[in-house]
Write a protein that holds these residues in place. Sequence first.
Motif, mmCIF file in Angstrom:
data_model
loop_
_atom_site.group_PDB
_atom_site.id
_atom_site.type_symbol
_atom_site.label_atom_id
_atom_site.label_comp_id
_atom_site.label_asym_id
_atom_site.label_seq_id
_atom_site.Cartn_x
_atom_site.Cartn_y
_atom_site.Cartn_z
ATOM 1 N N MET A 44 0.684 -1.791 0.226
ATOM 2 C CA MET A 44 -0.027 -0.003 0.045
ATOM 3 C C MET A 44 1.263 1.105 -0.147
ATOM 4 O O MET A 44 1.373 1.145 0.978
ATOM 5 N N ILE A 45 0.818 2.281 -0.884
ATOM 6 C CA ILE A 45 1.989 3.077 -1.539
ATOM 7 C C ILE A 45 1.138 4.225 -1.493
ATOM 8 O O ILE A 45 -0.196 4.464 -1.780
ATOM 9 N N ASN A 46 1.640 4.775 0.050
ATOM 10 C CA ASN A 46 0.710 6.358 0.386
ATOM 11 C C ASN A 46 1.819 7.333 -1.079
ATOM 12 O O ASN A 46 2.597 7.573 -0.297
ATOM 13 N N GLY A 47 0.525 8.481 -0.475
ATOM 14 C CA GLY A 47 0.390 9.425 -1.250
ATOM 15 C C GLY A 47 1.338 10.535 -0.474
ATOM 16 O O GLY A 47 0.331 10.092 1.089
ATOM 17 N N PRO A 48 1.659 11.794 -1.098
ATOM 18 C CA PRO A 48 2.167 12.918 0.097
ATOM 19 C C PRO A 48 0.767 13.667 0.713
ATOM 20 O O PRO A 48 -0.040 13.726 0.142
ATOM 21 N N ALA A 49 1.355 14.053 1.568
ATOM 22 C CA ALA A 49 0.469 14.923 2.318
ATOM 23 C C ALA A 49 -0.074 16.367 1.498
ATOM 24 O O ALA A 49 -1.083 17.173 1.632
ATOM 25 N N LYS A 50 1.814 16.740 1.375
ATOM 26 C CA LYS A 50 1.322 18.307 1.391
ATOM 27 C C LYS A 50 2.224 19.314 -0.426
ATOM 28 O O LYS A 50 2.428 20.202 -0.301
ATOM 29 N N GLU A 51 1.754 17.994 -0.775
ATOM 30 C CA GLU A 51 3.273 17.588 -2.269
ATOM 31 C C GLU A 51 2.494 17.081 -2.748
ATOM 32 O O GLU A 51 1.665 16.188 -3.539
ATOM 33 N N GLY A 52 3.161 16.960 -4.261
ATOM 34 C CA GLY A 52 1.722 15.849 -5.749
ATOM 35 C C GLY A 52 3.066 14.536 -5.083
ATOM 36 O O GLY A 52 4.161 14.754 -4.607
ATOM 37 N N SER A 78 -2.522 10.245 -3.569
ATOM 38 C CA SER A 78 -2.679 11.698 -2.148
ATOM 39 C C SER A 78 -2.614 11.039 -0.691
ATOM 40 O O SER A 78 -2.644 10.123 -0.403
ATOM 41 N N PHE A 79 -2.223 12.065 0.515
ATOM 42 C CA PHE A 79 -2.276 10.888 1.599
ATOM 43 C C PHE A 79 -3.473 10.850 1.960
ATOM 44 O O PHE A 79 -4.445 11.070 1.744
#
Length: 166
Positions: A44-52, A78-79
């Motif tokens: 499960m690859i999580n996205g960043p909280a505040k950027e692309g 995204s996160f």
Amino acid sequence: MLEHLVTPHYSVVITTFDKRFETFLVPLLAEIKAQRPNIEVIIMINGPAKEGFNERYRSDILSYVSRFSNVFPTVFPSFQSLAKLWNRGSLTASNNQALILNDDLELKAKNGVCFFDLLESALAENIGTFKINGSFSHFVLDRRELIEVGFFDERLLGLGEEDGDF
């Protein structure tokens, strides 16, 4: 050692994100596949909280996991809460039981005994969901119990809130 070539009746779910790829995920996945080559691994690859989302990271991680058989990545652009990653990972797995891991663990064999030998002994003795070493950093989750209890609350974003919820 032929028993290690048999496909286990549980899956592994790993949660990860870009800052941990080279340092943690690469050696962890290699170690898992060295100890249990046929085991199903859901990443499960999580996205960043505040950027692309970092496209280079996406390319690198997908290229890396494609080297191994029976590894299935899910990318969130995204996160997302850890609770959501655990819920989705468990639902994605082919087996009812899933070993849920954070990516910052080492599973090295010691004295000829590997982590999975010990885990499989614990699975034979325990029914359902249980923590390993008293921590939700790594635990066995039974999907039937997850559905019965009502899933981890995906609205909880703070560290540790999701396991207290369950």
